[in-house]
Design a protein around this motif. Sequence first.
Motif, PDB file in Angstrom:
ATOM      1  N   ILE A 142       0.691  -1.170  -0.131  1.00  0.00           N
ATOM      2  CA  ILE A 142       0.048   0.008   0.081  1.00  0.00           C
ATOM      3  C   ILE A 142       0.804   1.273   0.075  1.00  0.00           C
ATOM      4  O   ILE A 142       1.756   1.498   0.803  1.00  0.00           O
ATOM      5  N   ASN A 143       0.596   2.118  -0.968  1.00  0.00           N
ATOM      6  CA  ASN A 143       1.514   3.313  -0.866  1.00  0.00           C
ATOM      7  C   ASN A 143       0.349   4.526  -1.124  1.00  0.00           C
ATOM      8  O   ASN A 143      -0.247   4.565  -1.824  1.00  0.00           O
ATOM      9  N   LEU A 144       0.199   5.526  -0.024  1.00  0.00           N
ATOM     10  CA  LEU A 144      -0.635   6.371  -0.124  1.00  0.00           C
ATOM     11  C   LEU A 144      -0.356   7.594   0.884  1.00  0.00           C
ATOM     12  O   LEU A 144       0.190   7.346   1.969  1.00  0.00           O
ATOM     13  N   ARG A 145      -0.336   8.856   0.154  1.00  0.00           N
ATOM     14  CA  ARG A 145      -0.086  10.093   0.970  1.00  0.00           C
ATOM     15  C   ARG A 145      -1.384  10.897   1.226  1.00  0.00           C
ATOM     16  O   ARG A 145      -1.925  10.981   0.370  1.00  0.00           O
ATOM     17  N   VAL A 146      -1.270  11.107   2.554  1.00  0.00           N
ATOM     18  CA  VAL A 146      -2.838  11.816   2.833  1.00  0.00           C
ATOM     19  C   VAL A 146      -2.184  13.254   3.543  1.00  0.00           C
ATOM     20  O   VAL A 146      -1.709  13.227   4.597  1.00  0.00           O
ATOM     21  N   PRO A 147      -2.577  14.326   2.869  1.00  0.00           N
ATOM     22  CA  PRO A 147      -2.032  15.674   3.214  1.00  0.00           C
ATOM     23  C   PRO A 147      -2.868  15.911   4.584  1.00  0.00           C
ATOM     24  O   PRO A 147      -4.136  15.735   4.799  1.00  0.00           O
ATOM     25  N   ALA A 148      -2.053  16.800   5.476  1.00  0.00           N
ATOM     26  CA  ALA A 148      -2.841  17.253   6.779  1.00  0.00           C
ATOM     27  C   ALA A 148      -4.140  17.629   6.492  1.00  0.00           C
ATOM     28  O   ALA A 148      -4.315  18.591   5.544  1.00  0.00           O
ATOM     29  N   GLY A 149      -5.061  17.534   7.291  1.00  0.00           N
ATOM     30  CA  GLY A 149      -6.432  18.228   7.402  1.00  0.00           C
ATOM     31  C   GLY A 149      -7.230  17.521   6.100  1.00  0.00           C
ATOM     32  O   GLY A 149      -8.479  17.983   6.055  1.00  0.00           O
ATOM     33  N   SER A 150      -7.009  16.710   5.481  1.00  0.00           N
ATOM     34  CA  SER A 150      -7.847  16.312   4.195  1.00  0.00           C
ATOM     35  C   SER A 150      -8.660  15.166   4.669  1.00  0.00           C
ATOM     36  O   SER A 150      -8.362  14.497   5.789  1.00  0.00           O
ATOM     37  N   THR A 151      -9.763  14.834   3.900  1.00  0.00           N
ATOM     38  CA  THR A 151     -10.590  13.735   4.168  1.00  0.00           C
ATOM     39  C   THR A 151     -10.366  12.572   3.115  1.00  0.00           C
ATOM     40  O   THR A 151     -10.468  12.897   2.118  1.00  0.00           O
ATOM     41  N   VAL A 152     -10.118  11.498   3.693  1.00  0.00           N
ATOM     42  CA  VAL A 152      -9.882  10.484   2.705  1.00  0.00           C
ATOM     43  C   VAL A 152     -11.047   9.383   3.000  1.00  0.00           C
ATOM     44  O   VAL A 152     -10.941   8.795   4.120  1.00  0.00           O
ATOM     45  N   ALA A 153     -11.713   8.921   1.937  1.00  0.00           N
ATOM     46  CA  ALA A 153     -12.518   7.791   2.136  1.00  0.00           C
ATOM     47  C   ALA A 153     -11.993   6.512   1.320  1.00  0.00           C
ATOM     48  O   ALA A 153     -11.508   6.515   0.366  1.00  0.00           O
ATOM     49  N   ILE A 154     -12.224   5.565   2.054  1.00  0.00           N
ATOM     50  CA  ILE A 154     -11.786   4.135   1.660  1.00  0.00           C
ATOM     51  C   ILE A 154     -12.975   3.499   1.273  1.00  0.00           C
ATOM     52  O   ILE A 154     -13.688   3.197   2.161  1.00  0.00           O
ATOM     53  N   VAL A 155     -13.033   2.749   0.191  1.00  0.00           N
ATOM     54  CA  VAL A 155     -14.022   1.988  -0.368  1.00  0.00           C
ATOM     55  C   VAL A 155     -13.741   0.613  -0.752  1.00  0.00           C
ATOM     56  O   VAL A 155     -12.427   0.427  -1.101  1.00  0.00           O
ATOM     57  N   GLY A 156     -14.462  -0.121  -0.825  1.00  0.00           N
ATOM     58  CA  GLY A 156     -14.360  -1.469  -1.608  1.00  0.00           C
ATOM     59  C   GLY A 156     -14.972  -2.580  -0.920  1.00  0.00           C
ATOM     60  O   GLY A 156     -15.797  -2.262   0.107  1.00  0.00           O
ATOM     61  N   ARG A 157     -14.963  -3.908  -1.706  1.00  0.00           N
ATOM     62  CA  ARG A 157     -15.981  -4.762  -0.886  1.00  0.00           C
ATOM     63  C   ARG A 157     -15.696  -5.426   0.496  1.00  0.00           C
ATOM     64  O   ARG A 157     -14.437  -5.008   0.800  1.00  0.00           O
ATOM     65  N   SER A 158     -16.286  -5.780   1.132  1.00  0.00           N
ATOM     66  CA  SER A 158     -16.223  -6.191   2.534  1.00  0.00           C
ATOM     67  C   SER A 158     -14.921  -7.471   2.482  1.00  0.00           C
ATOM     68  O   SER A 158     -14.893  -8.241   1.666  1.00  0.00           O
ATOM     69  N   GLY A 159     -14.185  -7.178   3.378  1.00  0.00           N
ATOM     70  CA  GLY A 159     -12.958  -8.104   3.382  1.00  0.00           C
ATOM     71  C   GLY A 159     -11.896  -7.714   2.450  1.00  0.00           C
ATOM     72  O   GLY A 159     -10.812  -8.481   2.259  1.00  0.00           O
ATOM     73  N   SER A 160     -12.091  -6.562   2.044  1.00  0.00           N
ATOM     74  CA  SER A 160     -10.763  -5.933   0.935  1.00  0.00           C
ATOM     75  C   SER A 160      -9.814  -5.432   1.814  1.00  0.00           C
ATOM     76  O   SER A 160      -8.714  -4.945   1.329  1.00  0.00           O
TER      77      SER A 160
END
Length: 588
Positions: free
Chosen positions: A369-387
């Motif tokens: 997993i590679n992901l950068r989340v800037p300070a103060g932002s909102t990240v939504a994580i979606v995907g099938r159950s069990g992902s």
Amino acid sequence: MSTDSKRNTVADPRYAPGTVYRRLLSYVWPHWRMYAFGVVGMLLYSGSQFYTVRLVQLLAERLSVGDHHILKWLPLMMMGLFVLRGLGDFMANYFPGWVGRQVIKSLRTELFAKYMTLPTGYYDRESSGQMLTRLTYTIELLAESVTNSVTVLFRDSITVAGLIGYLFYLDWKLTCASLMVAPLIAAMVRGVNQRLRRYSARIMQSVSDVTRVAKEALDAHRVVKVFNAQRHLAATLEAANERNRHSNMRLVSVRSSSNPIVQMISVLGLATMLYIAWLRIEVGSMEVKSLATYLAALMLIPEALKRLMSVVGPLQQGIAAGADVFTALDTPAEPAGGERVMVRARGEVEFRGLSFAYASDRPAVLDNINLRVPAGSTVAIVGRSGSGKSTLVSLLPRFYDPSAGQILLDGIDIRDLSLHDLRAQMSMVSQEIVVFDDTIRNNILFGAQGVSDADVEAAAFAAHVSEFVADMPLKLDTPTGDRGMQLSGGQRQRIAIARALLRNTPLLILDEATSSLDTAAERHIQSALEELVKNRTTFIIAHRLSTIEHADLIVVMQEGRIVETGTHTELLARAGAYATLHRLQFNV
Ligand SMILES: Nc1ncnc2c1ncn2[C@@H]1O[C@H](COP(=O)(O)OP(=O)(O)O)[C@@H](O)[C@H]1O
Ligand SMILES: [Mg+2]
């Protein structure tokens, strides 16, 4: 305990019976002064018993020579003796009892403190029923083995040793002959001990099974009712209950047969000795008078042995319980984290080459997993159950550590931060029931320090708690009932949100926080959530895609991998995995 860990406990020299017992006694040691009062009581008691016998002897002597004078003093002397005897009896029970309760209390405190520091993986393995049983039932088993048993073991071992010494002094040849049965008794006691420990371990296991089954059934009483599953659960409980009865009966049978067997073995020694004595008296190498003295001393041994055998059961149960408790106490706690302190993070989070598996022999749940989340932002994580969505966010508070790669908070590897400081940067609202049996106010506070009433009320207001609390007679001080059952799902959820708001952390994790609510209720607390995500880095996991359309970044996961990232419009335009999910949900 699984069969595996049980085997380990037996093999592990740290939990060998002697070691466990010495460790138990190390908890008694700090209270040795109180214990000493108990010993004084014991001496008083047995001393007064001895003097009662002497007094009766004296009385008989005096009366036989016609001296009636003593009768005048007898009532007073008797009263004095009985007062001493009562005092001794009281002290011999009270003080060891006091020490026993103290030991149990400190072990219980220590065990609970340990539970609070155990890694998440431990909770995945061991049922809460088992952990509860250890804290309530198992620890109680230790009481006897550190109080009465110690006293009896100490007193009667000395009695037996003293008597045997005296017998040697009287007639060593005869004593050697009668002691021939000693190895037999020793072997038999050893066998009894082993079986007692084995059955005790089984009993503890069965009590924790009963607790687990009952706890699950009670917690799920509504499901049980609606599925008419009472019979099914009663049968499950019956199985555990029967195992409990069976193991207890084995224990009772060993306990009640051990003393008779010991007595029967010792009569062999007595018989041998009597036969030899007869032979010697026949040839004139022994006097009948010395045989009488010898017998009088010898006959005291079986009584002391009986008392010793009576504490073998509680002692072995205590040792089995001690092994179980110490095994839990010795489980390594969560790593305390690194040295670096952090007062308040800006909130920039980066996952770098992150992989994770729940166990080394299990497939990877997260894969590079590679992901950068800037300070103060909102990240939504979606995907099938069990992902792997929940797993991903559970690595942030270090419930688990990655098998490869790292997580950076403000550019610092989270493993370099102290665990306390790391967790102080985040709050979490999840689908699980998070309301404790306390008032609404205390549920919002949840141990937070240095918070004013006004802060609590502000949080309650922002999370729309004030709204439903207004109708309650006690307002914020209304009790919530067991697990918050007197509240609706939406109300519980709002309390959880207020709690997160009050902590005001730079990081926020919402794992299906609203999925137990219907759409209307969700819309209702939507504004509370909007308040919550302001000015902080937020990870939202949600089934309903409508709740995340406004996220700064949407991450789509599939089988532990990130397959797409972008905003709602970007991802719809790409017509990939997100677009498919969206289409499925909205039927467009
Ligand atoms: N505590 C756990 N121990 C072992 N495996 C787990 C545990 N929690 C989740 N898993 C497994 O990890 C995978 C991902 O689960 P999870 O992260 O909960 O998915 P999601 O939240 O996306 O539905 C699933 O296959 C699940 O069976
Ligand atoms: Mg999940």
